[in-house]
Design an enzyme around this catalytic site. Structure first.
Site, PDB file in Angstrom:
ATOM      1  N   GLU A 136     -13.180  54.098  35.409  1.00 14.69           N
ATOM      2  CA  GLU A 136     -12.414  53.925  34.174  1.00 14.69           C
ATOM      3  C   GLU A 136     -12.976  54.912  33.166  1.00 14.69           C
ATOM      4  O   GLU A 136     -14.040  55.477  33.351  1.00 14.69           O
ATOM      5  CB  GLU A 136     -12.553  52.492  33.631  1.00 14.69           C
ATOM      6  CG  GLU A 136     -12.067  51.416  34.585  1.00 14.69           C
ATOM      7  CD  GLU A 136     -10.563  51.238  34.603  1.00 14.69           C
ATOM      8  OE1 GLU A 136      -9.827  52.126  34.137  1.00 14.69           O
ATOM      9  OE2 GLU A 136     -10.109  50.196  35.118  1.00 14.69           O
ATOM     10  N   ASN A 187     -14.570  38.439  29.149  1.00 16.07           N
ATOM     11  CA  ASN A 187     -15.678  38.779  28.243  1.00 16.07           C
ATOM     12  C   ASN A 187     -15.311  39.774  27.142  1.00 16.07           C
ATOM     13  O   ASN A 187     -15.812  39.672  26.036  1.00 16.07           O
ATOM     14  CB  ASN A 187     -16.923  39.210  29.030  1.00 16.07           C
ATOM     15  CG  ASN A 187     -16.672  40.368  29.944  1.00 16.07           C
ATOM     16  OD1 ASN A 187     -15.576  40.507  30.480  1.00 16.07           O
ATOM     17  ND2 ASN A 187     -17.652  41.207  30.129  1.00 16.07           N
ATOM     18  N   GLU A 244     -14.068  47.202  38.993  1.00 16.39           N
ATOM     19  CA  GLU A 244     -15.155  47.224  38.009  1.00 16.39           C
ATOM     20  C   GLU A 244     -15.801  45.845  38.052  1.00 16.39           C
ATOM     21  O   GLU A 244     -15.254  44.877  37.518  1.00 16.39           O
ATOM     22  CB  GLU A 244     -14.612  47.507  36.602  1.00 16.39           C
ATOM     23  CG  GLU A 244     -13.992  48.882  36.427  1.00 16.39           C
ATOM     24  CD  GLU A 244     -15.010  50.008  36.452  1.00 16.39           C
ATOM     25  OE1 GLU A 244     -16.232  49.730  36.577  1.00 16.39           O
ATOM     26  OE2 GLU A 244     -14.592  51.165  36.368  1.00 16.39           O
ATOM     27  N   CYS A 259     -20.911  43.419  31.373  1.00 11.18           N
ATOM     28  CA  CYS A 259     -21.303  43.798  32.745  1.00 11.18           C
ATOM     29  C   CYS A 259     -22.354  44.891  32.747  1.00 11.18           C
ATOM     30  O   CYS A 259     -23.190  44.945  33.641  1.00 11.18           O
ATOM     31  CB  CYS A 259     -20.075  44.259  33.502  1.00 11.18           C
ATOM     32  SG  CYS A 259     -19.198  45.548  32.613  1.00 11.18           S
TER      33      CYS A 259
END
Ligand code: NAD
Length: 483
Positions: A461, A158, A256, A290
């Site tokens: 992250e 994505n 993630e 997301c």
């Protein structure tokens, strides 16, 4: 160069291993698709375990010298990578546009942020070091933040370049070497990044890219005995599989994963800005993010007029100008399947709810911006991540009800709260089960740690937290003896 024209019209992208292009051991390539038009795109090397092994060996050979450099030298190498990304924006965005169909504004944003990751960690690594521990006069004790060695980075389709840089920059800054496995559908920009980083002087072997499928490349990479850490961004099922591998090998893993994030709007909020945020959750990357806040929870007294306003604004969005297509055929079919299931459950969208049937958008994987209002909380529309331009709304009566609905999901990635009462906004922010919560649209940037609660994953992250994810702490203690 990583790409070579072997047939007249087909560009092929090889792996990037040890500072140079590398043909796949088995000699085969995978097709890709241009989702904006459904035409065939470039081909990418179909990697396998032999390619993985060569990349890991190259990374293993490179990391010690890199880790031993003074921080200033590693920092300037990472600054040069950032400069190279900026200088090659045209090439990187052309590759990304072909296999994603993203809008120009979205591409610009993602590429700028990719360079910014390198600049941020090039600066942050100057302050990345251990501490001394006072054990009394007879001892000198201190900690060192040491790299793992070879880190595997596995990314989805994505935000391909952006997500690769989000993990690569801190991993390299902390002194590791990296092998990246991008999605087989969107690999070209990551291969290009490795090439331009090498041309900008990043030492050979520090940044390797092996392309191919999850089964042929991702799993062998996570299983490779010299890979000491994995950073994964992608779906929950794949994350679960990799967690099993990592548990078996006793190596750390960052996950993630997905989200079903709420956008909570109280009647006293700045409704104009809250409506713009709801529209942006759908338009930005066609909802394939997301962290997109597409579960729209609105206080009952303003719910109906507010969602009618959002629906009207969605109808004003133009495909290809304001939002792009769905990235993959499989994802396109999945979003349409959600619409079928919603119809069977008796839900009618206030707007959208299908693909485009004529004109240029019908030739690509474009889906109409969609809003379902008053969605029952037990339906898949309310509970499952829908990676596409789809909002589901639910009214709430008070703060406690808003909190209960916000947390009524297996995920916990992001929440966005809108209220004129900042104390209430902060109260909810502290209670909601999510890794990052914004109040009244405050942006999340590179400096803000990013990661999930619950099924959205673990590890962080971005921010200084990411540097620590890619380092292990060693304590050194010296007995000074008596004088
Ligand atoms: P995916 O899990 O199918 O694939 C992600 C990557 O894993 C790809 O490179 C794929 O080839 C690889 N892979 C697949 N099977 C594997 C296996 N068995 N072993 C090792 N690697 C394997 O996910 P996707 O469909 O590409 O991406 C969409 C998902 O990613 C969505 O659920 C979305 O929410 C999530 N996502 C999360 C974040 C985040 O930061 N939390 C960001 C973007 C996307």
């Amino acid at each position: 160069m990583g790409a070579s024209a072997r047939q007249r019209a087909t560009v092929r992208h090889d792996h990037w291993i040890g500072g140079k292009p590398s043909e796949p051991a088995r000699g085969s390539y995978l097709p890709t698709l241009r989702p904006a038009t459904r035409e065939p795109g470039d081909e990418v090397a179909a990697g396998g375990p032999d390619d993985v092994d060569r990349a890991v060996v190259a990374a293993r050979a490179a990391y010690r010298a890199w880790a031993a450099l003074p921080a200033a030298d590693r920092s300037s190498a990472l600054h040069r990578v950032a400069d190279a990304i900026a200088a090659h924006t045209g090439e990187l965005t052309a590759l990304e546009r072909a296999c994603t169909g993203k809008t120009d504004a979205q591409l610009r944003l993602e590429t700028e942020m990719s360079a910014a990751y390198f600049r941020y960690y090039a600066g942050a690594l100057h302050a990345h070091h251990g501490r001394t521990i006072d054990q009394g006069a007879g001892a000198l004790t201190y900690t060192r933040l040491e790299p793992y060695g070879v880190v595997a980075v596995i990314t989805p389709w994505n935000l391909p370049l952006n997500q690769a840089c989000r993990a690569l920059a801190p991993a390299l800054a902390a002194g590791n070497a990296v092998v990246v496995k991008p999605s087989e559908l969107t690999s070209a920009s990551t291969v290009c990044l490795a090439r331009i980083a090498s041309e900008a002087g990043l030492p050979d072997g520090l940044l390797n890219v092996v392309t191919g499928t999850g089964r042929e490349v991702g799993t062998p990479l996570a299983l490779h005995p010299e890979v000491r850490r994995v950073a994964f961004t992608g779906s929950v099922p794949t994350g679960r599989r990799l967690a099993t591998v990592a548990a078996d090998r006793l190596i750390p893993l960052t996950l993630e994963l997905g989200g079903k994030s709420p956008l909570v709007v109280f009647a006293d909020a700045d409704l104009e800005r809250a409506a713009a945020a709801a529209v942006n959750a759908v338009a930005a990357n066609a909802g394939q993010v997301c962290s997109a806040t597409k579960r729209l929870l609105v206080e009952s007294s303003v719910h109906d007029p507010f969602v009618r306003e959002v629906a009207a604004r969605l109808e004003g969005l133009e495909p290809a100008r304001d939002f792009g297509p769905i990235n993959t055929e499989a994802q396109y079919a999945e979003v349409l399947d959600h619409f079928d299931r919603a119809r069977e459950a008796g839900c009618r969208p206030l707007t959208g709810g299908g693909a485009y049937e004529d004109g240029a958008p019908a030739g690509g994987l474009y889906i109409r911006p969609t809003l379902y209002a008053h969605v029952p909380r037990d339906l898949p529309l309310a509970r499952e991540e829908i990676f596409g331009p789809v909002l589901a709304t639910m009214p709430f009566t008070d703060e406690a009800h808003a909190l209960a609905l916000a947390d009524d999901t297996a995920y916990g990635l992001v929440a966005s709260i809108w209220s004129g009462d900042t104390a209430r906004g902060l109260r909810l922010a502290e209670r909601i089960q999510a890794g990052q919560v914004t109040v009244n649209g405050c942006p999340l940037t590179i400096e803000t740690p990013f990661g999930g609660y619950k099924q959205s994953g673990y590890g962080r992250e971005k921010g200084l937290e990411a540097l620590h994810e890619y380092a292990q702490v060693k304590t050194v203690s010296l007995a000074l003896g008596s004088s």
